[in-house]
Design a protein around this motif. Structure first.
Motif, mmCIF file in Angstrom:
data_model
loop_
_atom_site.group_PDB
_atom_site.id
_atom_site.type_symbol
_atom_site.label_atom_id
_atom_site.label_comp_id
_atom_site.label_asym_id
_atom_site.label_seq_id
_atom_site.Cartn_x
_atom_site.Cartn_y
_atom_site.Cartn_z
ATOM 1 N N VAL A 91 76.698 95.285 15.893
ATOM 2 C CA VAL A 91 76.362 93.398 16.248
ATOM 3 C C VAL A 91 77.603 93.322 15.006
ATOM 4 O O VAL A 91 77.350 93.071 13.755
ATOM 5 C CB VAL A 91 74.851 93.348 15.775
ATOM 6 N N TRP A 96 71.295 89.489 18.141
ATOM 7 C CA TRP A 96 71.404 90.357 19.323
ATOM 8 C C TRP A 96 69.866 90.435 19.224
ATOM 9 O O TRP A 96 69.145 90.692 18.507
ATOM 10 C CB TRP A 96 72.494 91.416 18.833
ATOM 11 N N ALA A 130 71.297 87.650 24.481
ATOM 12 C CA ALA A 130 71.703 86.410 23.498
ATOM 13 C C ALA A 130 70.843 85.266 23.905
ATOM 14 O O ALA A 130 70.391 85.387 24.783
ATOM 15 C CB ALA A 130 73.643 85.944 23.573
#
Length: 153
Positions: A91, A96, A130
């Motif tokens: 990430v 996330w 997201a």
């Protein structure tokens, strides 16, 4: 013998000459190393408009190692699916959200902040994406990269 003021003038002129030469960056031998600056990354938006992809290395449609970056746009998540091979994920920006299982439940996902490392194991069902902010991840995997829907309705 050179007078002292003449030596000072020579030193000043020499320093000025060195400072006036434009700085030149070194060049890399592309057979040895390459790089992509952030401004040169080629992002492609998917047909649904939910994320953007940039291929960093390899070709995810062919056999072999590939590395892609994905920008999940805020408010977008994948549905339960699986991949045939392990996918190793970093990430890079944002938070996330990752869930497991064949029942899509965005409220039952785990927040994974920037700097985290995630492994999605091959043939195991998951969903991700997201929520409140855009998220950028980098995925390392073996191609061809495919996703098989696996949602239980």
């Amino acid at each position: 013998m050179i007078p002292r003021y003449a030596r000072l003038i020579c030193r000043a002129l020499s320093a000025l000459a060195v400072l006036s030469v434009p700085a030149r960056a070194a060049e890399l031998d592309p057979a040895i190393a390459t790089y992509i600056l952030p401004t040169d990354i080629m992002w492609v938006t998917n047909a649904a408009g939910t994320n953007q992809t940039a291929v960093m290395y390899g070709d995810p449609t062919k056999p072999g190692l590939y590395i892609v970056r994905l920008k999940w746009l805020a408010g977008n998540m994948s549905r339960p699916h699986f991949h045939p091979n392990d996918r190793l994920i970093v990430v890079l920006q944002g938070t996330w959200w990752v869930g497991t299982g064949d029942k899509f439940d965005p409220d039952n996902t785990v927040p994974v902040p920037a700097g985290s490392y995630v492994t999605h194991f091959g043939n195991k069902i998951h969903y991700d994406g997201a929520k409140a902010e855009d998220v950028t991840i980098e995925v390392h995997g073996m191609g061809p990269a495919t996703a098989t829907p696996a949602e239980r309705k």
